[in-house]
Motif scaffolding. Structure first.
Motif, PDB file in Angstrom:
ATOM      1  N   VAL A   3      39.636  19.045  -6.387  1.00  0.00           N
ATOM      2  CA  VAL A   3      38.189  19.156  -6.216  1.00  0.00           C
ATOM      3  C   VAL A   3      37.762  18.318  -5.019  1.00  0.00           C
ATOM      4  O   VAL A   3      36.952  18.743  -4.197  1.00  0.00           O
ATOM      5  N   LYS A  34      31.229  19.776 -14.238  1.00  0.00           N
ATOM      6  CA  LYS A  34      32.569  19.343 -13.836  1.00  0.00           C
ATOM      7  C   LYS A  34      33.626  20.314 -14.352  1.00  0.00           C
ATOM      8  O   LYS A  34      34.611  20.595 -13.686  1.00  0.00           O
ATOM      9  N   SER A  37      34.122  23.159 -12.075  1.00  0.00           N
ATOM     10  CA  SER A  37      34.777  22.842 -10.799  1.00  0.00           C
ATOM     11  C   SER A  37      36.271  23.142 -10.798  1.00  0.00           C
ATOM     12  O   SER A  37      36.902  23.093  -9.743  1.00  0.00           O
ATOM     13  N   LEU A  43      33.499  26.266  -8.072  1.00  0.00           N
ATOM     14  CA  LEU A  43      33.400  25.022  -7.302  1.00  0.00           C
ATOM     15  C   LEU A  43      32.656  25.285  -5.990  1.00  0.00           C
ATOM     16  O   LEU A  43      31.805  24.499  -5.576  1.00  0.00           O
TER      17      LEU A  43
END
Length: 176
Positions: A3, A34, A37, A43
């Protein structure tokens, strides 16, 4: 770790934005974001929204709305891309159509759709809302190429680029 690499590349011209993005994403109140992601498409959506607003909306559905608005309204404009347009087919009508398709396929319990069936639904949708004649194949191609919200997975077989988008648009159709 991945990420972080993705965000650094996304915000390449603004390293401080990368730091802000990662710090916001790490906050407890953004735990559900999150989780998104872990998928590169989602993302990218998070980065796109954060790039435009320097924050995350408080609710997950609002993140989708922001991302879809960005894709359908601002994406080409910000990058100076000119595309052929279809008369009467605006970002607003595209979102209404996607909500209709998502809802129809939700009722049929389908995540994969045959091109011929989608085209019939497009014609039906535009017949219901406007009474105009549309080239359903052109509209389908436009949605696929321009914004990637629908993707061709096999010859003449489509799906939403991520199940999350189908769920969002279904919910939006019900709300509307």
């Amino acid at each position: 770790f991945q990420v972080s690499i993705f965000a650094k590349k996304w915000f390449d011209e603004n390293p401080s934005k990368t730091t802000e993005f990662l710090r916001e994403l790490a906050k407890e109140e953004h735990q559900s974001l999150k989780e998104l992601s872990h998928n590169p498409l989602l993302l990218g959506m998070l980065c796109f929204v954060f790039e435009a607003t320097s924050s995350f909306p408080p609710k997950r559905g609002m993140v989708y709305r922001e991302a879809i608005d960005a894709l359908t309204k601002r994406w080409d404009k910000e990058r100076g891309i000119q595309r052929d347009t279809i008369t009467g087919f605006s970002p607003h009508s595209e979102k209404k159509l996607l909500a209709y398709l998502a809802y129809e396929y939700f009722l049929e319990n389908k995540i994969f759709f045959e091109q011929g069936d989608i085209e019939k639904k497009i014609e039906k949708h535009f017949g219901i809302i406007s009474g105009i004649n549309v080239e359903s194949e052109d509209i389908l191609t436009s949605i696929e190429i321009q914004h990637g919200l629908l993707a061709q997975r096999a010859r003449h077989v489509y799906t939403f680029s991520h199940l999350t988008f189908q769920e969002y648009f279904t919910a939006q159709y019900i709300l509307d």
